[in-house]
Design a protein around this motif. Structure first.
Motif, PDB file in Angstrom:
ATOM      1  N   LEU A   1      -2.358  -3.029  -8.994  1.00 25.63           N
ATOM      2  CA  LEU A   1      -2.075  -1.612  -9.189  1.00 25.63           C
ATOM      3  C   LEU A   1      -3.312  -0.841  -9.613  1.00 25.63           C
ATOM      4  N   ASP A   2      -4.130  -1.459 -10.456  1.00 23.52           N
ATOM      5  CA  ASP A   2      -5.362  -0.788 -10.892  1.00 23.52           C
ATOM      6  C   ASP A   2      -6.274  -0.500  -9.702  1.00 23.52           C
ATOM      7  N   ALA A   3      -6.336  -1.435  -8.765  1.00 26.10           N
ATOM      8  CA  ALA A   3      -7.182  -1.231  -7.587  1.00 26.10           C
ATOM      9  C   ALA A   3      -6.643  -0.101  -6.722  1.00 26.10           C
ATOM     10  N   LEU A   4      -5.316  -0.017  -6.580  1.00 30.45           N
ATOM     11  CA  LEU A   4      -4.732   1.074  -5.807  1.00 30.45           C
ATOM     12  C   LEU A   4      -5.027   2.414  -6.463  1.00 30.45           C
ATOM     13  N   PHE A   5      -4.874   2.474  -7.789  1.00 31.41           N
ATOM     14  CA  PHE A   5      -5.150   3.721  -8.501  1.00 31.41           C
ATOM     15  C   PHE A   5      -6.621   4.107  -8.368  1.00 31.41           C
ATOM     16  N   ALA A   6      -7.503   3.122  -8.413  1.00 38.42           N
ATOM     17  CA  ALA A   6      -8.934   3.409  -8.263  1.00 38.42           C
ATOM     18  C   ALA A   6      -9.222   3.976  -6.882  1.00 38.42           C
ATOM     19  N   ARG A   7      -8.590   3.416  -5.861  1.00 36.19           N
ATOM     20  CA  ARG A   7      -8.770   3.940  -4.504  1.00 36.19           C
ATOM     21  C   ARG A   7      -8.238   5.376  -4.414  1.00 36.19           C
ATOM     22  N   ALA A   8      -7.086   5.596  -5.038  1.00 32.08           N
ATOM     23  CA  ALA A   8      -6.496   6.934  -4.998  1.00 32.08           C
ATOM     24  C   ALA A   8      -7.396   7.946  -5.701  1.00 32.08           C
ATOM     25  N   MET A   9      -8.043   7.535  -6.765  1.00 33.55           N
ATOM     26  CA  MET A   9      -8.949   8.444  -7.467  1.00 33.55           C
ATOM     27  C   MET A   9     -10.124   8.839  -6.573  1.00 33.55           C
ATOM     28  N   GLU A  10     -10.546   7.923  -5.699  1.00 33.62           N
ATOM     29  CA  GLU A  10     -11.659   8.238  -4.797  1.00 33.62           C
ATOM     30  C   GLU A  10     -11.236   9.247  -3.732  1.00 33.62           C
ATOM     31  N   ASP A  11     -10.036   9.057  -3.170  1.00 34.02           N
ATOM     32  CA  ASP A  11      -9.532   9.971  -2.143  1.00 34.02           C
ATOM     33  C   ASP A  11      -8.040   9.704  -2.000  1.00 34.02           C
ATOM     34  N   VAL A  12      -7.229  10.493  -2.693  1.00 34.33           N
ATOM     35  CA  VAL A  12      -5.802  10.203  -2.784  1.00 34.33           C
ATOM     36  C   VAL A  12      -5.097  10.323  -1.436  1.00 34.33           C
ATOM     37  N   VAL A  13      -5.580  11.191  -0.560  1.00 40.99           N
ATOM     38  CA  VAL A  13      -4.924  11.343   0.742  1.00 40.99           C
ATOM     39  C   VAL A  13      -5.307  10.194   1.667  1.00 40.99           C
ATOM     40  N   ARG A  14      -6.606   9.987   1.863  1.00 41.25           N
ATOM     41  CA  ARG A  14      -7.049   8.960   2.806  1.00 41.25           C
ATOM     42  C   ARG A  14      -6.724   7.545   2.333  1.00 41.25           C
TER      43      ARG A  14
ATOM     44  N   ALA B   1      -2.259  20.076  -5.445  1.00 38.68           N
ATOM     45  CA  ALA B   1      -2.661  21.075  -6.441  1.00 38.68           C
ATOM     46  C   ALA B   1      -2.238  20.643  -7.834  1.00 38.68           C
ATOM     47  N   ALA B   2      -1.034  20.036  -7.947  1.00 33.49           N
ATOM     48  CA  ALA B   2      -0.572  19.551  -9.248  1.00 33.49           C
ATOM     49  C   ALA B   2      -1.464  18.429  -9.753  1.00 33.49           C
ATOM     50  N   ILE B   3      -1.831  17.507  -8.855  1.00 30.80           N
ATOM     51  CA  ILE B   3      -2.757  16.435  -9.243  1.00 30.80           C
ATOM     52  C   ILE B   3      -4.099  17.027  -9.639  1.00 30.80           C
ATOM     53  N   GLY B   4      -4.536  18.034  -8.889  1.00 36.17           N
ATOM     54  CA  GLY B   4      -5.835  18.650  -9.145  1.00 36.17           C
ATOM     55  C   GLY B   4      -5.923  19.325 -10.494  1.00 36.17           C
ATOM     56  N   ARG B   5      -4.806  19.820 -11.000  1.00 32.47           N
ATOM     57  CA  ARG B   5      -4.832  20.469 -12.316  1.00 32.47           C
ATOM     58  C   ARG B   5      -5.167  19.480 -13.416  1.00 32.47           C
ATOM     59  N   GLU B   6      -4.965  18.184 -13.151  1.00 24.44           N
ATOM     60  CA  GLU B   6      -5.275  17.165 -14.149  1.00 24.44           C
ATOM     61  C   GLU B   6      -6.555  16.398 -13.825  1.00 24.44           C
ATOM     62  N   LEU B   7      -6.802  16.163 -12.527  1.00 25.88           N
ATOM     63  CA  LEU B   7      -7.887  15.264 -12.146  1.00 25.88           C
ATOM     64  C   LEU B   7      -9.009  15.938 -11.376  1.00 25.88           C
ATOM     65  N   GLY B   8      -8.876  17.213 -11.120  1.00 25.54           N
ATOM     66  CA  GLY B   8      -9.892  17.910 -10.348  1.00 25.54           C
ATOM     67  C   GLY B   8      -9.387  18.236  -8.955  1.00 25.54           C
ATOM     68  N   GLU B   9      -9.852  19.331  -8.412  1.00 24.02           N
ATOM     69  CA  GLU B   9      -9.353  19.853  -7.138  1.00 24.02           C
ATOM     70  C   GLU B   9      -9.604  18.886  -5.989  1.00 24.02           C
ATOM     71  N   TYR B  10      -8.582  18.721  -5.146  1.00 22.02           N
ATOM     72  CA  TYR B  10      -8.733  17.974  -3.909  1.00 22.02           C
ATOM     73  C   TYR B  10      -8.895  18.983  -2.784  1.00 22.02           C
ATOM     74  N   VAL B  11      -9.984  18.876  -2.058  1.00 23.04           N
ATOM     75  CA  VAL B  11     -10.279  19.829  -0.986  1.00 23.04           C
ATOM     76  C   VAL B  11      -9.924  19.198   0.348  1.00 23.04           C
ATOM     77  N   LEU B  12      -8.970  19.790   1.041  1.00 23.96           N
ATOM     78  CA  LEU B  12      -8.597  19.317   2.370  1.00 23.96           C
ATOM     79  C   LEU B  12      -9.671  19.688   3.383  1.00 23.96           C
ATOM     80  N   ASP B  13      -9.891  18.811   4.351  1.00 26.51           N
ATOM     81  CA  ASP B  13     -10.801  19.119   5.454  1.00 26.51           C
ATOM     82  C   ASP B  13     -10.006  19.057   6.759  1.00 26.51           C
ATOM     83  N   ASP B  14     -10.688  19.168   7.873  1.00 26.28           N
ATOM     84  CA  ASP B  14      -9.988  19.175   9.158  1.00 26.28           C
ATOM     85  C   ASP B  14      -9.177  17.899   9.371  1.00 26.28           C
ATOM     86  N   ASP B  15      -9.665  16.796   8.871  1.00 26.75           N
ATOM     87  CA  ASP B  15      -9.007  15.504   9.058  1.00 26.75           C
ATOM     88  C   ASP B  15      -7.729  15.402   8.229  1.00 26.75           C
ATOM     89  N   THR B  16      -7.798  15.842   6.976  1.00 20.52           N
ATOM     90  CA  THR B  16      -6.651  15.671   6.085  1.00 20.52           C
ATOM     91  C   THR B  16      -5.676  16.840   6.128  1.00 20.52           C
TER      92      THR B  16
END
Length: 278
Positions: free
Chosen positions: A72-85, A161-176
């Motif tokens: 689970l820690d590894a999954l959370f670490a991956r999500a912190m890097e890029d929660v969508v991808r 946006a809710a996640i971003g209020r706690e962990l920092g903004e996630y910026v969507l690009d053309d891919d996501t």
């Protein structure tokens, strides 16, 4: 008797109906990424025991026995890097893409018949249920009569946006951005089946994030209400005192029902029994 197994690579927990028959209904259930976050834990939190139907709890990709190395820690670490991808997209789309093969295997392994189908999902698992309803049910030939969406991801942008209020903004690009559009079920409300409209109950917790989950759930209910011919096939219920999850952490293994899970279980059973028996 509860059965556990793997169907075309998908781990599952299955409970048969009390009255075995070829036309027994089937309830497909997907868990949360919050607690309960595995098929085993979801089966304990929402046993749906009063339904005379198959209850099949499907493990999501990157969850349970399919967690990445490091757990689970590894999954959370991956999500912190890029929660969508690294989390949302591979889990949600992976679950939909693997359903045709897994459902065919389930039919063979469990002897599922031709009865009606209902869907239950929590959080991202509820997004999977909605994707199945909009995109996969017809190609699979599934007669989906009802769904229960618990703490659902309804508009991914609002969740980010809710996640971003706690962990920092996630910026969507053309891919996501395309994936975020796909998980905007308010915008896609017009795609919900028009014929034989499935009965949809949305269950949210009063303590969940307002902008990320509560407001989008209300918007989905309102959009569907405009389109549904029968208002009795649409419902939104708020569970007092419930947050986003409804099982004790870490939510990986079966555990006794919490008070909130017991309420959600009762709401799901009452709704599904009403439409699976009709």
């Amino acid at each position: 008797m509860t059965t556990t197994g793997v169907a075309a690579g998908v781990p599952y927990v299955a409970v048969p109906p009390s009255t075995p028959r070829p036309d027994a209904p089937v309830v497909l259930v997907w868990h949360l990424l919050d607690s309960p976050r595995t098929e085993r834990a979801m089966a304990a939190a929402l046993p749906l025991a009063d339904l005379d139907a198959w209850r099949v709890y499907l493990g999501l990709p990157l969850s349970g026995s399919r967690l990445p190395e490091g757990g689970l820690d590894a999954l959370f670490a991956r999500a912190m890097e890029d929660v969508v991808r690294n989390a949302h997209r591979p889990i949600a789309l992976g679950a939909v893409e693997e359903l045709p093969a897994s459902y065919a295997a389930l039919r063979e392994q469990l002897g599922l018949g031709t009865g009606p189908v209902a869907l239950v999902g929590g959080s991202l698992g509820a997004a999977v249920a909605q994707l199945v309803l909009l995109e996969a049910a017809r190609p699979l030939g599934l007669d989906i009569v009802a769904a229960v969406l618990v703490s659902p991801v309804v508009q991914l942008r609002e969740v980010l946006a809710a996640i971003g209020r706690e962990l920092g903004e996630y910026v969507l690009d053309d891919d996501t951005a395309g994936f975020a559009d796909r998980l905007d079920f308010v915008a896609r409300a017009g795609e919900f089946p028009a014929a034989g409209q499935p009965a949809v109950r949305i269950v949210v917790g009063s303590e969940d994030d307002l902008e990320g989950f509560l407001a989008p759930a209300q918007r989905l209910r309102d959009e569907l209400a405009v389109r549904y011919e029968d208002p009795d096939r649409l419902d939104l219920v708020t569970v007092a005192g419930m947050g986003h999850g409804f099982a004790e952490e870490p939510g990986l293994e079966p555990a006794p029902q919490t008070e909130c899970a017991e309420v959600v279980d009762g709401l799901a059973v009452a709704w599904l029994a009403r439409f699976l028996d009709s």
